[in-house]
Design a protein around this motif. Structure first.
Motif, mmCIF file in Angstrom:
data_model
loop_
_atom_site.group_PDB
_atom_site.id
_atom_site.type_symbol
_atom_site.label_atom_id
_atom_site.label_comp_id
_atom_site.label_asym_id
_atom_site.label_seq_id
_atom_site.Cartn_x
_atom_site.Cartn_y
_atom_site.Cartn_z
ATOM 1 N N ASP A 128 29.539 35.835 45.918
ATOM 2 C CA ASP A 128 30.620 36.251 45.016
ATOM 3 C C ASP A 128 31.962 35.710 45.489
ATOM 4 O O ASP A 128 32.780 35.246 44.681
ATOM 5 C CB ASP A 128 30.687 37.776 44.929
ATOM 6 C CG ASP A 128 29.510 38.377 44.180
ATOM 7 O OD1 ASP A 128 28.787 37.620 43.481
ATOM 8 O OD2 ASP A 128 29.294 39.604 44.291
ATOM 9 N N TYR A 129 32.197 35.796 46.786
ATOM 10 C CA TYR A 129 33.470 35.343 47.345
ATOM 11 C C TYR A 129 33.626 33.838 47.158
ATOM 12 O O TYR A 129 34.648 33.351 46.655
ATOM 13 C CB TYR A 129 33.517 35.708 48.829
ATOM 14 C CG TYR A 129 34.912 35.822 49.405
ATOM 15 C CD1 TYR A 129 35.988 35.081 48.930
ATOM 16 C CD2 TYR A 129 35.162 36.699 50.462
ATOM 17 C CE1 TYR A 129 37.252 35.205 49.467
ATOM 18 C CE2 TYR A 129 36.428 36.834 51.009
ATOM 19 C CZ TYR A 129 37.469 36.074 50.508
ATOM 20 O OH TYR A 129 38.718 36.197 51.052
ATOM 21 N N THR A 130 32.620 33.083 47.564
ATOM 22 C CA THR A 130 32.733 31.631 47.487
ATOM 23 C C THR A 130 32.747 31.154 46.028
ATOM 24 O O THR A 130 33.387 30.146 45.716
ATOM 25 C CB THR A 130 31.601 30.954 48.265
ATOM 26 O OG1 THR A 130 30.327 31.381 47.754
ATOM 27 C CG2 THR A 130 31.670 31.305 49.748
ATOM 28 N N ALA A 131 32.069 31.884 45.138
ATOM 29 C CA ALA A 131 32.108 31.525 43.718
ATOM 30 C C ALA A 131 33.508 31.737 43.145
ATOM 31 O O ALA A 131 33.983 30.940 42.323
ATOM 32 C CB ALA A 131 31.086 32.342 42.937
ATOM 33 N N GLU A 132 34.176 32.803 43.575
ATOM 34 C CA GLU A 132 35.538 33.052 43.100
ATOM 35 C C GLU A 132 36.495 31.987 43.634
ATOM 36 O O GLU A 132 37.397 31.537 42.918
ATOM 37 C CB GLU A 132 36.002 34.446 43.527
ATOM 38 C CG GLU A 132 37.357 34.857 42.989
ATOM 39 C CD GLU A 132 37.402 35.055 41.483
ATOM 40 O OE1 GLU A 132 38.494 35.346 40.956
ATOM 41 O OE2 GLU A 132 36.358 34.925 40.814
ATOM 42 N N MET A 133 36.293 31.577 44.872
ATOM 43 C CA MET A 133 37.103 30.488 45.421
ATOM 44 C C MET A 133 36.918 29.217 44.599
ATOM 45 O O MET A 133 37.887 28.533 44.257
ATOM 46 C CB MET A 133 36.717 30.222 46.878
ATOM 47 C CG MET A 133 37.081 31.333 47.836
ATOM 48 S SD MET A 133 36.384 31.066 49.479
ATOM 49 C CE MET A 133 37.406 29.718 50.080
ATOM 50 N N ALA A 134 35.683 28.919 44.276
ATOM 51 C CA ALA A 134 35.393 27.720 43.485
ATOM 52 C C ALA A 134 35.996 27.819 42.094
ATOM 53 O O ALA A 134 36.516 26.833 41.558
ATOM 54 C CB ALA A 134 33.884 27.502 43.400
ATOM 55 N N ALA A 138 38.916 25.378 40.730
ATOM 56 C CA ALA A 138 38.634 24.472 39.614
ATOM 57 C C ALA A 138 39.435 24.799 38.364
ATOM 58 O O ALA A 138 39.858 23.892 37.643
ATOM 59 C CB ALA A 138 37.139 24.504 39.288
ATOM 60 N N LEU A 139 39.643 26.086 38.089
ATOM 61 C CA LEU A 139 40.240 26.494 36.816
ATOM 62 C C LEU A 139 41.626 27.115 36.948
ATOM 63 O O LEU A 139 42.360 27.184 35.960
ATOM 64 C CB LEU A 139 39.315 27.498 36.114
ATOM 65 C CG LEU A 139 37.887 27.012 35.840
ATOM 66 C CD1 LEU A 139 37.072 28.135 35.207
ATOM 67 C CD2 LEU A 139 37.887 25.778 34.965
ATOM 68 N N GLY A 140 41.965 27.568 38.131
ATOM 69 C CA GLY A 140 43.255 28.209 38.322
ATOM 70 C C GLY A 140 44.386 27.199 38.417
ATOM 71 O O GLY A 140 44.168 25.994 38.535
ATOM 72 N N VAL A 147 48.476 31.345 46.159
ATOM 73 C CA VAL A 147 48.477 32.801 46.347
ATOM 74 C C VAL A 147 47.122 33.250 46.893
ATOM 75 O O VAL A 147 47.057 34.086 47.806
ATOM 76 C CB VAL A 147 48.804 33.527 45.027
ATOM 77 C CG1 VAL A 147 48.564 35.032 45.162
ATOM 78 C CG2 VAL A 147 50.247 33.261 44.620
ATOM 79 N N PHE A 148 46.046 32.708 46.373
ATOM 80 C CA PHE A 148 44.702 33.071 46.817
ATOM 81 C C PHE A 148 44.516 32.729 48.293
ATOM 82 O O PHE A 148 43.984 33.530 49.075
ATOM 83 C CB PHE A 148 43.662 32.333 45.964
ATOM 84 C CG PHE A 148 42.276 32.905 46.025
ATOM 85 C CD1 PHE A 148 41.803 33.724 45.007
ATOM 86 C CD2 PHE A 148 41.440 32.625 47.092
ATOM 87 C CE1 PHE A 148 40.514 34.252 45.059
ATOM 88 C CE2 PHE A 148 40.156 33.140 47.156
ATOM 89 C CZ PHE A 148 39.688 33.964 46.135
ATOM 90 N N HIS A 220 49.592 37.399 37.174
ATOM 91 C CA HIS A 220 48.333 36.824 37.643
ATOM 92 C C HIS A 220 48.245 36.878 39.157
ATOM 93 O O HIS A 220 47.158 37.093 39.720
ATOM 94 C CB HIS A 220 48.196 35.389 37.145
ATOM 95 C CG HIS A 220 46.773 34.938 37.040
ATOM 96 N ND1 HIS A 220 46.388 33.620 37.012
ATOM 97 C CD2 HIS A 220 45.613 35.646 36.970
ATOM 98 C CE1 HIS A 220 45.084 33.534 36.930
ATOM 99 N NE2 HIS A 220 44.585 34.748 36.894
ATOM 100 N N ALA A 221 49.371 36.697 39.839
ATOM 101 C CA ALA A 221 49.376 36.801 41.299
ATOM 102 C C ALA A 221 48.981 38.209 41.736
ATOM 103 O O ALA A 221 48.253 38.383 42.723
ATOM 104 C CB ALA A 221 50.756 36.442 41.841
ATOM 105 N N GLU A 222 49.445 39.217 40.995
ATOM 106 C CA GLU A 222 49.052 40.594 41.304
ATOM 107 C C GLU A 222 47.544 40.774 41.133
ATOM 108 O O GLU A 222 46.888 41.455 41.943
ATOM 109 C CB GLU A 222 49.801 41.560 40.381
ATOM 110 C CG GLU A 222 51.300 41.597 40.613
ATOM 111 C CD GLU A 222 52.032 42.512 39.648
ATOM 112 O OE1 GLU A 222 53.034 43.113 40.035
ATOM 113 O OE2 GLU A 222 51.570 42.623 38.470
ATOM 114 N N GLU A 223 46.996 40.174 40.086
ATOM 115 C CA GLU A 223 45.554 40.275 39.843
ATOM 116 C C GLU A 223 44.769 39.563 40.945
ATOM 117 O O GLU A 223 43.718 40.058 41.382
ATOM 118 C CB GLU A 223 45.224 39.668 38.484
ATOM 119 C CG GLU A 223 45.829 40.439 37.311
ATOM 120 C CD GLU A 223 45.705 39.686 35.992
ATOM 121 O OE1 GLU A 223 45.338 38.493 36.029
ATOM 122 O OE2 GLU A 223 45.990 40.291 34.941
#
Length: 248
Positions: A128-134, A138-140, A147-148, A220-223
């Motif tokens: 889950d963590y590495t998928a969110e990083m990806a 890719a999309l952010g 921020v991430f 979005h940074a807060e999210e």
């Protein structure tokens, strides 16, 4: 004086409390010397996947999004900012390669006490963590990625400072087990002055983005901050998990 973005983010009440990620029961067990060696091995195997695969890929994606422009003069604020960012990302890549080597050294030096990393499969929380990083890579946006990155490192710094606060006096290490000796190596890696400076530099870069309060990017940074807190909490394994995974 206005509050910086990073100060604002760390002051937020997130869906999952910040201490759930930085004072997790796993971290308490690490600091008090009650962590089963097999659980330490499980954690290190997962952190190695994150550091060896997902983190360098994320840095590359972030580097590719730096908004360079040929219209920026060499001494312009934008050009200096982008140059500073490239320098920090280069340092981050060197740092993570050293961490991967550290994990390998711990596995080799404590082989008589810690199960091999090879016995563990990837946890769902790691995926889950590495998928969110990806996904963010890719999309952010460029701002999302920066921020991430800062959020991940800030939480890790605070988590390992918590562990450090719980460790027994170093004079007892002559009687310590291999797990505690390995823990001291990890604590030094994530609380030393160089790492603190790295996290502070990332915070400065985030704040130099000058994201306007209340703007969509600000929200979005807060999210992102709240999501990284959730991911970090889940990334720490729980006692007993090593028994289930080892026997499955």
């Amino acid at each position: 004086m206005s509050v910086t973005l990073t100060a604002h983010l760390t002051s937020l009440s997130t869906a999952r409390p910040y201490t759930a990620a930085t004072e997790h029961p796993f971290l308490t067990a690490v600091g008090t010397g009650t962590l089963p060696p097999a659980l330490l091995s499980l954690y290190l195997s997962q952190d190695r996947l994150y550091a060896a695969h997902a983190y360098p890929r994320f840095l590359g994606q972030l580097l590719a999004r730096v908004p360079f422009s040929s219209t920026d003069a060499p001494d312009s604020p934008a050009e200096r900012f982008h140059g500073d960012l490239v320098g920090v990302l280069a340092d981050a890549l060197q740092n993570v390669r050293r961490e991967v080597a550290l994990f390998g050294a711990v596995e080799h030096e404590r082989a008589h006490a810690l199960p091999s990393f090879a016995v563990w499969r990837e946890r769902k929380a790691t995926r889950d963590y590495t998928a969110e990083m990806a996904r963010v890579g890719a999309l952010g946006t460029f701002e999302d990625g920066l921020v991430f990155l800062w959020a991940m490192e800030r939480i890790y710094l605070d988590a390992w400072n918590y562990v450090k606060s719980l460790l027994p006096d170093a004079t007892v290490d002559r009687d310590a087990g291999p797990a505690l000796l390995a823990v001291r190596q990890l604590v030094d890696n994530w609380t030393n002055p160089e790492f603190v400076k790295f996290v502070d530099t990332l915070a400065d870069l985030v704040n130099r983005l000058a994201i306007a309060p209340g703007s969509p990017t600000f929200v979005h940074a807060e999210e992102i901050w709240a999501r990284v807190v959730e991911l970090e909490e889940a990334f720490w394994p729980v006692v007993g998990e090593e028994v289930v995974l080892f026997s499955s």
